[in-house]
Design a protein around this motif. Structure first.
Motif, short mmCIF file in Angstrom:
data_model
loop_
_atom_site.label_atom_id
_atom_site.label_comp_id
_atom_site.label_asym_id
_atom_site.label_seq_id
_atom_site.Cartn_x
_atom_site.Cartn_y
_atom_site.Cartn_z
N ARG A 1 -2.17 7.50 -9.39
CA ARG A 1 -2.42 6.78 -10.49
C ARG A 1 -2.99 5.25 -10.31
NH1 ARG A 1 -5.38 5.14 -13.93
NH2 ARG A 1 -4.57 4.35 -15.82
N HIS A 2 -2.30 4.60 -9.14
CA HIS A 2 -2.60 3.33 -8.79
C HIS A 2 -4.01 3.54 -8.25
CE1 HIS A 2 1.87 2.68 -8.48
NE2 HIS A 2 1.50 1.88 -9.54
N TYR A 3 -4.21 4.18 -7.59
CA TYR A 3 -5.64 4.43 -6.63
C TYR A 3 -6.81 4.71 -7.73
CZ TYR A 3 -3.87 3.83 -1.91
OH TYR A 3 -3.40 3.17 -0.66
N GLU A 4 -6.55 5.52 -8.79
CA GLU A 4 -7.24 5.79 -9.81
C GLU A 4 -7.78 4.30 -10.49
OE1 GLU A 4 -7.99 8.63 -13.85
OE2 GLU A 4 -6.07 8.23 -13.01
N GLU B 1 1.02 -1.21 0.11
CA GLU B 1 0.23 -0.21 0.03
C GLU B 1 0.67 1.17 -0.03
OE1 GLU B 1 -3.77 0.29 2.12
OE2 GLU B 1 -3.23 -1.62 3.10
N GLU B 2 2.05 1.28 0.74
CA GLU B 2 2.96 2.63 0.78
C GLU B 2 3.54 2.71 -0.67
OE1 GLU B 2 4.98 -0.95 2.83
OE2 GLU B 2 3.16 -0.17 2.75
N GLU B 3 3.48 1.90 -1.70
CA GLU B 3 4.14 1.96 -2.99
C GLU B 3 2.97 2.65 -3.97
OE1 GLU B 3 7.06 -1.30 -4.16
OE2 GLU B 3 5.45 -2.45 -2.89
N ARG C 1 -9.44 -2.04 -2.58
CA ARG C 1 -9.03 -3.25 -3.40
C ARG C 1 -7.49 -3.09 -2.91
NH1 ARG C 1 -12.55 -3.02 -8.86
NH2 ARG C 1 -14.23 -4.42 -7.97
N ALA C 2 -6.99 -2.14 -2.67
CA ALA C 2 -5.54 -2.06 -2.41
C ALA C 2 -5.09 -2.99 -1.44
CB ALA C 2 -5.14 -0.62 -1.96
N ASP D 1 0.12 -2.71 -13.75
CA ASP D 1 -0.02 -1.98 -14.99
C ASP D 1 -1.52 -1.38 -14.56
OD1 ASP D 1 -0.95 -1.44 -17.34
OD2 ASP D 1 0.12 -3.28 -18.19
N PRO D 2 -1.44 -0.10 -14.17
CA PRO D 2 -2.79 0.52 -13.93
C PRO D 2 -3.57 0.59 -15.14
CG PRO D 2 -0.97 2.01 -13.86
CD PRO D 2 -0.17 0.54 -13.86
N ASP D 3 -3.23 0.80 -16.20
CA ASP D 3 -4.02 1.03 -17.47
C ASP D 3 -5.09 -0.12 -17.77
OD1 ASP D 3 -3.03 3.59 -17.69
OD2 ASP D 3 -1.37 3.28 -19.23
N ILE D 4 -4.30 -1.19 -17.58
CA ILE D 4 -5.01 -2.49 -17.93
C ILE D 4 -5.89 -2.73 -16.89
CG2 ILE D 4 -4.78 -4.83 -18.25
CD1 ILE D 4 -3.17 -3.91 -20.23
#
Length: 200
Positions: free
Chosen positions: A39-42, A33-35, A49-50, A61-64
């Motif tokens: 963008r990850h949260y979006e 979670e600290e990483e 879900r984190a 891979d945040p886009d996928i």
């Protein structure tokens, strides 16, 4: 991205299909979670879900992941028209049962039971497999979902005709196709990245 192989020592891993809550352990290192950044949260869509090792792995891979989650949400939560939620969950459960994804089957079986109030029939699908007799309408949905999940796919006009015969409109048939197809893909992804574990 540096991949770290995780070698968990799993005692008593789940080996039967169940509606109980179970866990999942990744074979690659999920992000802590600290990483996570904005963008990850979006991409996670739901910040909770984190805490899930599965989503914490996919968010590499945040886009996928964002595209995957929006597709998932649209299939299962946009129910003002089309197939009732219970039967969307049934299609996902049938695909997961065929593919041997114990975790996905448990999650979607619980939802199918919750929304249909047919807990015994859902459990019958888990216990007996995709040939279980669940009544004409559910049998048609399971059969179509299984045909879509087969390798190579066996879905054909005869499945569409059977779904129409038990009362499904074209929009509802589309929902069966989307639910089963999405989870056929999702099962294979989950099965290739980790394994089910006892609930925490």
């Amino acid at each position: 991205m540096t991949d770290t192989i995780v070698e968990p020592a799993i005692d008593n891993p789940p080996v039967v299909f169940t509606q109980d809550h179970i866990g999942w352990t990744a074979w690659l290192q999920p992000l802590a979670e600290e990483e996570l950044n904005d963008r990850h949260y979006e991409a996670l869509v739901d910040k909770g879900r984190a805490k899930s090792p599965y989503f914490a792995l996919l968010v590499r891979d945040p886009d996928i992941l964002q595209a995957r989650t929006k597709t998932d949400n649209d299939i299962f939560y946009t129910t003002k028209s089309g197939l009732p939620r219970a039967e969307r969950e049934l299609s996902a459960t049938a695909a997961s049962r065929l593919n041997g994804c114990i975790l996905c089957a448990s999650v979607h079986a619980r939802f199918a039971s919750q929304y249909s109030k047919r807990n015994d029939d859902v459990q019958k699908l888990l216990d007996e497999g995709v040939s279980a007799d669940l009544g004409d309408r559910w049998n048609a949905i399971v059969e179509a979902s299984v045909a879509l999940s087969a390798t190579p796919p066996a879905f054909s006009e005869k499945h569409v005709q059977r779904l129409r015969k038990v009362g499904l409109a074209d929009e509802e048939i589309s929902d069966v196709i989307h639910g089963a197809s999405f989870f056929n893909w999702a099962n294979r992804l989950m099965l290739s990245l980790g394994e089910p574990t006892p609930a925490n």
